[in-house]
Design an enzyme around this catalytic site. Structure first.
Site, PDB file in Angstrom:
ATOM      1  N   HIS A   1      35.658 -11.042   0.908  1.00 58.74           N
ATOM      2  CA  HIS A   1      34.440 -11.317   0.084  1.00 58.74           C
ATOM      3  C   HIS A   1      33.138 -11.655   0.820  1.00 58.74           C
ATOM      4  CE1 HIS A   1      36.423 -11.528  -4.127  1.00 58.74           C
ATOM      5  NE2 HIS A   1      37.181 -11.589  -3.444  1.00 58.74           N
TER       6      HIS A   1
ATOM      7  N   HIS B   1      32.890  -8.977  -3.545  1.00 63.53           N
ATOM      8  CA  HIS B   1      33.749  -7.993  -2.505  1.00 63.53           C
ATOM      9  C   HIS B   1      32.673  -7.770  -1.564  1.00 63.53           C
ATOM     10  CE1 HIS B   1      37.239  -6.667  -5.074  1.00 63.53           C
ATOM     11  NE2 HIS B   1      37.198  -7.722  -5.146  1.00 63.53           N
TER      12      HIS B   1
ATOM     13  N   ASP C   1      37.813  -4.065   0.617  1.00 61.29           N
ATOM     14  CA  ASP C   1      39.187  -3.622  -0.178  1.00 61.29           C
ATOM     15  C   ASP C   1      40.057  -3.341   0.660  1.00 61.29           C
ATOM     16  OD1 ASP C   1      37.652  -3.688  -2.864  1.00 61.29           O
ATOM     17  OD2 ASP C   1      37.321  -1.516  -2.609  1.00 61.29           O
TER      18      ASP C   1
ATOM     19  N   ARG D   1      41.406 -16.342  -8.441  1.00 59.25           N
ATOM     20  CA  ARG D   1      41.555 -16.519  -7.050  1.00 59.25           C
ATOM     21  C   ARG D   1      42.317 -17.656  -6.672  1.00 59.25           C
ATOM     22  NH1 ARG D   1      35.191 -15.019  -5.269  1.00 59.25           N
ATOM     23  NH2 ARG D   1      34.995 -13.343  -6.712  1.00 59.25           N
TER      24      ARG D   1
ATOM     25  N   HIS E   1      44.303 -13.001  -4.881  1.00 61.07           N
ATOM     26  CA  HIS E   1      44.201 -12.923  -6.367  1.00 61.07           C
ATOM     27  C   HIS E   1      45.490 -13.183  -7.065  1.00 61.07           C
ATOM     28  CE1 HIS E   1      39.991 -11.875  -6.698  1.00 61.07           C
ATOM     29  NE2 HIS E   1      40.253 -11.250  -5.531  1.00 61.07           N
TER      30      HIS E   1
ATOM     31  N   HIS F   1      41.260  -9.317  -0.773  1.00 64.06           N
ATOM     32  CA  HIS F   1      40.012  -8.994  -0.562  1.00 64.06           C
ATOM     33  C   HIS F   1      39.489  -9.643   0.386  1.00 64.06           C
ATOM     34  CE1 HIS F   1      40.773  -7.462  -4.979  1.00 64.06           C
ATOM     35  NE2 HIS F   1      40.731  -6.443  -4.307  1.00 64.06           N
TER      36      HIS F   1
ATOM     37  N   HIS G   1      34.555   0.237  -5.735  1.00 66.28           N
ATOM     38  CA  HIS G   1      35.739  -0.409  -5.524  1.00 66.28           C
ATOM     39  C   HIS G   1      36.818   0.750  -5.691  1.00 66.28           C
ATOM     40  CE1 HIS G   1      38.947  -3.100  -5.419  1.00 66.28           C
ATOM     41  NE2 HIS G   1      39.672  -2.770  -6.409  1.00 66.28           N
TER      42      HIS G   1
ATOM     43  N   HIS H   1      35.335  -0.158  -0.997  1.00 60.95           N
ATOM     44  CA  HIS H   1      34.526  -1.307  -0.273  1.00 60.95           C
ATOM     45  C   HIS H   1      35.005  -1.510   1.035  1.00 60.95           C
ATOM     46  CE1 HIS H   1      33.769  -3.305  -4.451  1.00 60.95           C
ATOM     47  NE2 HIS H   1      32.896  -2.308  -4.423  1.00 60.95           N
TER      48      HIS H   1
END
Length: 173
Positions: free
Chosen positions: A74, A90, A109, A164, A147, A72, A98, A106
């Site tokens: 951020h 995000h 995403d 993360r 992630h 993602h 999401h 998003h």
């Protein structure tokens, strides 16, 4: 003089046709991903603006073999916390839910990473709805996070992808 007047449009047409796909190339950016504390995932992700989309190329190693990892953009370009949490949530400039890249989602995403048997990833994909260096969905200066687990594309607002494990900042090249 009649011939010269006809040659000019032909020369202009030839020049335009030679511009081709390169004429839609825009800014480039990259993120160097470093492992968060206790992890090994690292690599480089490049971004190339191509008209109204951004082509992304990810090359990473140190991931869990044969596993899918949430990936993602951020809000904040800040990896100082050691666990990636300093990047915030995000990136979501349009307040969308999401979701997966092929549905409403998003701006942050992006497609999941799928590691091979050695824990490496090399993939290229396109993003729509984001830009490099300008516009309302500019991703330059934002954090990029890998992630530990897969994104379920349902849990709001994160996708429940777990810890993360790698962090980087998207910077213009």
């Amino acid at each position: 003089t009649h011939f010269a007047a006809m040659a000019l449009p032909s020369a202009l047409l030839a020049a335009c046709s030679q511009a081709g796909p390169m004429s839609t190339m825009g800014p480039r950016a990259a993120a160097s991903l470093e492992p968060t504390k206790g992890n090994t995932a690292a690599g480089t992700v490049t971004f190339q603006q191509r008209g109204d989309h951004v082509t992304v190329t990810a090359k990473l190693s140190g991931l869990k073999p044969n596993a899918e990892h949430g990936f993602h953009i951020h809000e904040k370009g800040d990896c100082s916390s050691g666990d990636g949490m300093s990047t915030g949530g995000h990136y979501n400039p349009t307040a969308k839910p999401h979701g997966p890249p092929n549905a409403e989602h998003h701006a942050g995403d992006i497609p999941a990473l799928k590691a091979d048997a050695s824990g490496n990833v090399q993939m290229t994909f396109e993003l729509n709805g984001v830009s490099l260096g300008s516009g309302g969905a500019d991703i330059v200066g934002r954090g990029l996070i890998v992630h530990a687990g897969p994104d379920d594309y349902k849990t709001q607002p994160t996708g429940n992808s777990g810890a993360r494990i790698a962090c980087g900042v998207i910077r213009m090249q």
